[in-house]
Design a protein around this motif. Structure first.
Motif, PDB file in Angstrom:
ATOM      1  N   GLN A 250      29.533  10.521  14.867  1.00  0.00           N
ATOM      2  CA  GLN A 250      29.031  10.906  13.211  1.00  0.00           C
ATOM      3  C   GLN A 250      28.207  11.780  13.454  1.00  0.00           C
ATOM      4  O   GLN A 250      26.938  11.971  13.697  1.00  0.00           O
ATOM      5  CB  GLN A 250      29.436   9.825  12.572  1.00  0.00           C
ATOM      6  CG  GLN A 250      30.764   8.779  12.486  1.00  0.00           C
ATOM      7  CD  GLN A 250      32.135   9.394  12.661  1.00  0.00           C
ATOM      8  OE1 GLN A 250      32.138   9.736  11.630  1.00  0.00           O
ATOM      9  NE2 GLN A 250      32.572   8.656  14.172  1.00  0.00           N
ATOM     10  N   TRP A 251      28.840  12.772  12.500  1.00  0.00           N
ATOM     11  CA  TRP A 251      27.202  13.738  11.832  1.00  0.00           C
ATOM     12  C   TRP A 251      26.435  13.210  11.312  1.00  0.00           C
ATOM     13  O   TRP A 251      25.343  13.598  11.910  1.00  0.00           O
ATOM     14  CB  TRP A 251      27.878  15.355  11.095  1.00  0.00           C
ATOM     15  CG  TRP A 251      28.871  15.987  11.108  1.00  0.00           C
ATOM     16  CD1 TRP A 251      29.974  15.937  11.035  1.00  0.00           C
ATOM     17  CD2 TRP A 251      28.136  16.923  12.163  1.00  0.00           C
ATOM     18  NE1 TRP A 251      30.246  17.395  12.151  1.00  0.00           N
ATOM     19  CE2 TRP A 251      29.275  18.074  12.953  1.00  0.00           C
ATOM     20  CE3 TRP A 251      27.333  17.221  13.175  1.00  0.00           C
ATOM     21  CZ2 TRP A 251      29.321  19.054  13.223  1.00  0.00           C
ATOM     22  CZ3 TRP A 251      27.414  18.098  13.883  1.00  0.00           C
ATOM     23  CH2 TRP A 251      28.292  19.102  14.137  1.00  0.00           C
TER      24      TRP A 251
ATOM     25  N   GLU B 222      22.531  13.396  12.679  1.00  0.00           N
ATOM     26  CA  GLU B 222      21.655  13.907  11.819  1.00  0.00           C
ATOM     27  C   GLU B 222      20.279  12.818  12.455  1.00  0.00           C
ATOM     28  O   GLU B 222      18.535  13.497  12.211  1.00  0.00           O
ATOM     29  CB  GLU B 222      21.972  14.514  10.536  1.00  0.00           C
ATOM     30  CG  GLU B 222      23.007  15.481  10.831  1.00  0.00           C
ATOM     31  CD  GLU B 222      23.350  15.374   8.567  1.00  0.00           C
ATOM     32  OE1 GLU B 222      23.174  14.507   8.482  1.00  0.00           O
ATOM     33  OE2 GLU B 222      23.922  16.547   8.942  1.00  0.00           O
ATOM     34  N   ASN B 223      20.386  12.115  12.240  1.00  0.00           N
ATOM     35  CA  ASN B 223      19.358  11.015  11.914  1.00  0.00           C
ATOM     36  C   ASN B 223      18.516  10.729  13.308  1.00  0.00           C
ATOM     37  O   ASN B 223      17.949  10.425  13.105  1.00  0.00           O
ATOM     38  CB  ASN B 223      20.099   9.251  12.313  1.00  0.00           C
ATOM     39  CG  ASN B 223      20.830   9.322  10.330  1.00  0.00           C
ATOM     40  OD1 ASN B 223      20.115  10.096   9.514  1.00  0.00           O
ATOM     41  ND2 ASN B 223      21.587   8.258  10.454  1.00  0.00           N
ATOM     42  N   ALA B 224      19.443  11.484  14.633  1.00  0.00           N
ATOM     43  CA  ALA B 224      18.808  11.039  15.581  1.00  0.00           C
ATOM     44  C   ALA B 224      18.299  12.503  16.114  1.00  0.00           C
ATOM     45  O   ALA B 224      17.140  12.016  17.122  1.00  0.00           O
ATOM     46  CB  ALA B 224      20.231  11.111  17.058  1.00  0.00           C
ATOM     47  N   LEU B 225      18.256  13.848  15.025  1.00  0.00           N
ATOM     48  CA  LEU B 225      17.552  14.199  15.562  1.00  0.00           C
ATOM     49  C   LEU B 225      16.089  14.540  15.336  1.00  0.00           C
ATOM     50  O   LEU B 225      15.980  13.901  14.117  1.00  0.00           O
ATOM     51  CB  LEU B 225      18.350  15.696  14.688  1.00  0.00           C
ATOM     52  CG  LEU B 225      19.734  16.297  15.876  1.00  0.00           C
ATOM     53  CD1 LEU B 225      20.334  18.062  14.880  1.00  0.00           C
ATOM     54  CD2 LEU B 225      19.171  16.583  17.161  1.00  0.00           C
ATOM     55  N   GLN B 226      14.906  15.509  15.808  1.00  0.00           N
ATOM     56  CA  GLN B 226      14.220  15.810  15.521  1.00  0.00           C
ATOM     57  C   GLN B 226      13.667  16.802  14.580  1.00  0.00           C
ATOM     58  O   GLN B 226      13.920  17.507  14.452  1.00  0.00           O
ATOM     59  CB  GLN B 226      12.892  15.612  16.081  1.00  0.00           C
ATOM     60  CG  GLN B 226      12.860  14.480  17.566  1.00  0.00           C
ATOM     61  CD  GLN B 226      11.990  13.102  17.308  1.00  0.00           C
ATOM     62  OE1 GLN B 226      11.216  13.387  16.121  1.00  0.00           O
ATOM     63  NE2 GLN B 226      12.925  11.752  16.939  1.00  0.00           N
TER      64      GLN B 226
END
Length: 151
Positions: free
Chosen positions: A21-22, A26-30
């Motif tokens: 999911q988006w 988003e949470n996985a991106l630095q």
């Protein structure tokens, strides 16, 4: 036709359960920006004196984006991933320039130590010296230019 459509939906549904999911992406991106967002001021619309940063340079550039010299200095900052602030100056004739602008033409840079410098190629060289470690202005290019000028 409806039965075929339902069968396709049932076949796709298990795959969708595993799709990210988006929110998860988003949470996985630095975060790509590790510093405060830049200050961007249009001096024709806001002539008040800004609070200049003591940790990053401020680029005074032409307001409308028509000046290739301002673009040159801007690209140098972007290429070296330098956090900087921008103040857009009206260069069209006798346009209103803010009282804190040193005068002359754009681009100009106000360095974090409070000094001001102009001339786009000088700015590119200084950005490279301070932040780029020679990626914009390698020694080999400097030496070639000096040797050609001496011939």
């Amino acid at each position: 036709f409806v039965d075929l459509k339902l069968r396709r939906m049932r076949a796709v549904k298990p795959f969708l359960a595993f799709a990210a999911q988006w929110r998860d992406l988003e949470n996985a991106l630095q975060p790509s920006q590790q510093h405060d967002p830049p200050v961007i001021i249009d001096s024709a619309l806001d002539p008040s004196k800004p609070n200049f940063s003591s940790s990053r340079p401020t680029l005074f550039r032409e307001r409308h984006g028509w000046c290739p010299y301002s673009e040159r200095a801007w690209l140098a900052l972007e290429s070296c991933n330098v956090p900087y602030d921008t103040i857009r100056i009206d260069n069209t004739g006798p346009g209103r320039k803010p009282p804190y602008f040193r005068g002359g033409q754009t681009p100009q840079m106000r360095w974090p130590d409070g000094t001001t410098q102009g001339e786009s190629m000088d700015l590119v060289e200084e950005v490279d010296a301070r932040y780029g470690n020679g990626i914009l202005y390698p020694e080999s290019i400097k030496n070639d230019a000096i040797n050609k000028a001496r011939q």
